[in-house]
Write an enzyme that holds these catalytic residues in place. Structure first.
Site, PDB file in Angstrom:
ATOM      1  N   HIS A   1       0.998  -0.966   0.178  1.00 52.59           N
ATOM      2  CA  HIS A   1      -0.040   0.181  -0.072  1.00 52.59           C
ATOM      3  C   HIS A   1       1.066   1.084  -0.097  1.00 52.59           C
ATOM      4  O   HIS A   1       2.022   1.077   0.690  1.00 52.59           O
ATOM      5  CB  HIS A   1      -0.923   0.024   1.173  1.00 52.59           C
ATOM      6  CG  HIS A   1      -1.819   0.863   1.327  1.00 52.59           C
ATOM      7  ND1 HIS A   1      -1.738   2.373   1.663  1.00 52.59           N
ATOM      8  CD2 HIS A   1      -3.152   0.757   1.236  1.00 52.59           C
ATOM      9  CE1 HIS A   1      -2.953   3.079   1.706  1.00 52.59           C
ATOM     10  NE2 HIS A   1      -3.683   2.006   1.667  1.00 52.59           N
TER      11      HIS A   1
ATOM     12  N   ASP B   1       3.338  -3.850   8.314  1.00 55.43           N
ATOM     13  CA  ASP B   1       2.048  -3.248   8.158  1.00 55.43           C
ATOM     14  C   ASP B   1       0.800  -4.419   8.298  1.00 55.43           C
ATOM     15  O   ASP B   1       0.682  -4.979   7.541  1.00 55.43           O
ATOM     16  CB  ASP B   1       1.770  -2.516   6.666  1.00 55.43           C
ATOM     17  CG  ASP B   1       0.621  -1.768   6.207  1.00 55.43           C
ATOM     18  OD1 ASP B   1      -0.249  -2.000   7.099  1.00 55.43           O
ATOM     19  OD2 ASP B   1       0.364  -1.482   5.212  1.00 55.43           O
TER      20      ASP B   1
ATOM     21  N   GLN C   1      -4.502  -4.694   7.370  1.00 56.65           N
ATOM     22  CA  GLN C   1      -5.218  -5.658   7.128  1.00 56.65           C
ATOM     23  C   GLN C   1      -5.591  -7.001   7.839  1.00 56.65           C
ATOM     24  O   GLN C   1      -6.519  -7.706   7.471  1.00 56.65           O
ATOM     25  CB  GLN C   1      -5.308  -5.940   5.559  1.00 56.65           C
ATOM     26  CG  GLN C   1      -5.339  -4.595   4.643  1.00 56.65           C
ATOM     27  CD  GLN C   1      -6.670  -4.064   4.580  1.00 56.65           C
ATOM     28  OE1 GLN C   1      -7.601  -4.652   4.990  1.00 56.65           O
ATOM     29  NE2 GLN C   1      -6.844  -3.012   3.871  1.00 56.65           N
TER      30      GLN C   1
ATOM     31  N   LYS D   1     -10.154   0.294  10.713  1.00 52.41           N
ATOM     32  CA  LYS D   1     -10.551  -1.122   9.877  1.00 52.41           C
ATOM     33  C   LYS D   1     -10.785  -2.321  10.769  1.00 52.41           C
ATOM     34  O   LYS D   1     -11.175  -3.135  10.357  1.00 52.41           O
ATOM     35  CB  LYS D   1      -9.080  -1.317   9.001  1.00 52.41           C
ATOM     36  CG  LYS D   1      -8.923  -0.536   8.244  1.00 52.41           C
ATOM     37  CD  LYS D   1      -7.761  -0.943   7.008  1.00 52.41           C
ATOM     38  CE  LYS D   1      -6.982   0.004   6.125  1.00 52.41           C
ATOM     39  NZ  LYS D   1      -7.927   0.412   5.027  1.00 52.41           N
TER      40      LYS D   1
ATOM     41  N   CYS E   1      -4.904   2.336  -3.588  1.00 53.00           N
ATOM     42  CA  CYS E   1      -3.698   2.934  -3.109  1.00 53.00           C
ATOM     43  C   CYS E   1      -2.457   1.912  -3.061  1.00 53.00           C
ATOM     44  O   CYS E   1      -1.654   1.830  -2.363  1.00 53.00           O
ATOM     45  CB  CYS E   1      -3.570   3.371  -1.484  1.00 53.00           C
ATOM     46  SG  CYS E   1      -4.837   4.548  -1.162  1.00 53.00           S
TER      47      CYS E   1
END
Lengths: 423, 157
Positions: free
Chosen positions: A132, A209, A212, A235, A378
């Protein structure tokens, strides 16, 4: 099996265009919020609002307690200690906090204890082609600021990290390896172990990261073995404007802060300032307290459901969507179909429809009440790798029903005939 | 007709499939301009070129890639304005902008006559996220026209 959670999410009972029921399949962009989160945030303002960690009155005490217990809840969700959780405005801010800290350390900030972070010409920062933009641009900028080199791990045709040349890409000059735990386009859940092992071999810091993965999978920082991990509140069923950075305590205590102000300091004279330990050194100024309380409530909601159950539920949704779209003529699934037993993909499906632009696909879906995301999500380099400029993505969460996943496949099946495109 | 069918009217679908004026043409006229516009939300792009002869648009061509609305819209523009006077082009651009802001309502007869086929884009006004798509080529045209005019004014001095 997860029970049906629709009634916990007030927004899901509204209707959309033409009075159709809402099929919300854009959870990877932002999730909907359960009443438990909305009420926690509201109750904070109605009953406990006061300045955190400042003052000695009752409301200040209650607000501080609510703020810190939310930190503990978020820590528990990822198997961390509360003092290793830094509040940020979201995963983007978390990654920037680390990148800017390294950049400032490279200019001499933080003194000798921050020397371990210093990088410059001859050093290498490694990312992946699937990132991303939030986990790419901060590292591009850090490389530009310091003279370090940016390199990346490519992906194969399915979008998996291609580790064939891992040892030459993550070479002896590598100081940072930043990568995503789960892909926001392909949904692929990365095998973190070989990357962490190689980073350790060469003494590079690992930055994960996880924005998600934390909302959808059991995540345990000790098991992952990374050094820093970023994730967002919005999220994972929490509010916008709040997120977290997890980091190893000894690293957080040495990393220089890049945002300055009150509340983050030990001693201030007119000439100089000394910082508090982490996490406070990274939290100057008034924090988004109600949002933190909301994120804490979201963490508790997820833990009450059980992340194993959540992951299994979403694996089933992944199977319906991914196997379903893979069978549609003229529809290309980005990433592998995946194996629901191994939970190797998230509950999402990004597709390219032959002959129809993603915006047009999304518009037809929207007309049927199916709300999906269109565009490059993104992740321009990854779409370029796939030979595309954009795709249409459906993404699920705990509240998504199997019928919602089927509605996506059924809606997608009508798109090509609407635009008069035939195989 | 559903609101979706109102947006994707047949004339729009036809323009998307068989675009008018596609393929950049070299302009040797001294008064010329070119503009490249990108829709940052999706990466759609249009490059549009104009050449002026006096107060007339003597050359209009474009290249681009994107959704059916953005491509059909620039195609309709090209068909409407190639060969027209600058004054008519200005009025037409203003009418199209008004159409996009009309929230799906039709304009007065005078402006709709000016817009011709482009009136079919009226349904786009009901979808705020798509207005940018429809305007992409029109913004490129307006920008290219400004450049061409200043080149022509520079030439007269």
């Amino acid at each position: 099996m997860l029970r049906d959670l629709h009634d916990d999410f007030p927004i899901l009972s509204r209707t959309v265009r033409n009075g159709k029921p809402l099929v919300y399949l854009d959870s990877a962009a932002t999730s909907q919020k359960p009443s438990a989160v909305l009420e926690a945030e509201s109750a904070f303002y109605r009953e406990h609002n006061g300045a955190v960690a400042r003052g000695a009155h009752l409301l200040a005490e209650e607000a501080t307690e609510a703020f810190e217990s939310a930190r503990s809840d978020v820590a528990r969700l990822v198997g961390a200690s509360p003092e290793e959780i830094v509040w940020t405005s979201g995963a983007t801010a978390s990654i920037n906090l680390v990148a800017n800290g390294i950049g400032d350390a490279s200019l001499g900030a933080g003194g000798e204890e921050a020397a371990r972070f210093r990088i410059g010409p001859g050093d290498r920062i490694v990312v992946t082609e699937a990132e991303h933009h939030a986990n790419l641009i901060p590292w591009q900028q850090l490389a530009a600021r310091t003279g370090a080199e940016l390199a990346w791990i490519p992906v194969d045709d399915d979008g998996r990290f291609d580790l064939d040349n891992l040892d030459t890409i993550v070479n002896g000059s590598t100081t940072v390896l930043a990568f995503s735990h789960a892909g926001n386009v392909t949904g692929i859940v990365a095998d973190v172990a070989p990357l962490v092992a190689r980073a350790r071999e060469v003494g590079a810091l690992t930055v994960l990261d996880a924005c998600q993965s934390v909302p959808h999978l059991p995540v345990d920082v000790a098991q992952l073995g990374v050094d820093f991990m970023a994730f967002s509140g919005h999220k994972m069923l929490g509010p916008t404007g709040i997120g977290a950075l997890w980091g190893r305590k000894e690293l957080l205590d040495a990393l220089p802060p890049s945002v300055f102000g009150g509340g983050a300091i030990a001693i201030v004279t007119m000439e100089r300032t000394t910082w508090l330990e982490a996490p406070m050194r990274f939290e100057p100024g008034t924090q988004p307290v109600a949002q933190a309380v909301g994120m804490g409530a979201a963490a508790r909601y997820l833990m009450d459901l059980g992340m194993d159950q959540v992951a299994r539920h979403e694996a089933r949704l992944a199977q319906i969507m991914r196997e379903g779209v893979a069978e549609l003529p003229g529809v290309r699934l980005l990433g592998p179909v995946g194996d629901p037993d191994r939970i190797d993909v998230l509950g999402l499906a990004a597709v390219a429809v032959d002959g129809v632009h993603a915006h047009d696909v999304g518009q037809v879906l929207d007309d049927l009440g199916v709300l999906a995301r269109v565009g490059h999500h993104c992740a321009q380099p990854l779409h370029r790798r796939f030979g595309l400029t954009g795709s249409t993505r459906a993404s699920a969460h705990v509240y998504t029903r199997e019928d919602d996943a089927r509605a996506f496949v059924e809606a997608l099946a009508t798109v090509r005939s609407f635009f008069g495109v035939h195989a | 007709m559903s609101t979706l069918e109102q947006m994707y009217q047949q004339v729009i679908m036809d323009h998307a499939r068989e675009a008018h004026g596609r393929g950049l043409v070299e302009v040797t006229l001294p008064a010329h301009g070119e503009s490249h516009q990108v829709n940052t939300t999706c990466g759609d792009e249009v490059t549009l070129r104009v050449g002026l002869e006096g107060d007339r648009i003597a050359s209009l061509s474009w290249e681009g890639q994107g959704c059916s609305i953005s491509q059909a819209s620039v195609s309709a523009l090209s068909e409407l304005l190639d060969g027209e006077s600058i004054a008519t082009a200005d009025d037409t651009v203003e009418a199209f902008r008004a159409l996009m802001q009309s929230k799906g309502e039709h304009l007065d007869e005078e402006r709709e006559d000016l817009l011709g086929d482009a009136t079919a884009f009226v349904g786009v006004g009901k979808y705020p996220a798509r207005i940018k798509c429809a305007l992409l080529g029109w913004m490129a045209f307006r920008d290219a026209l400004i450049q061409a005019r200043s080149a022509s004014e520079g030439g007269q001095q």
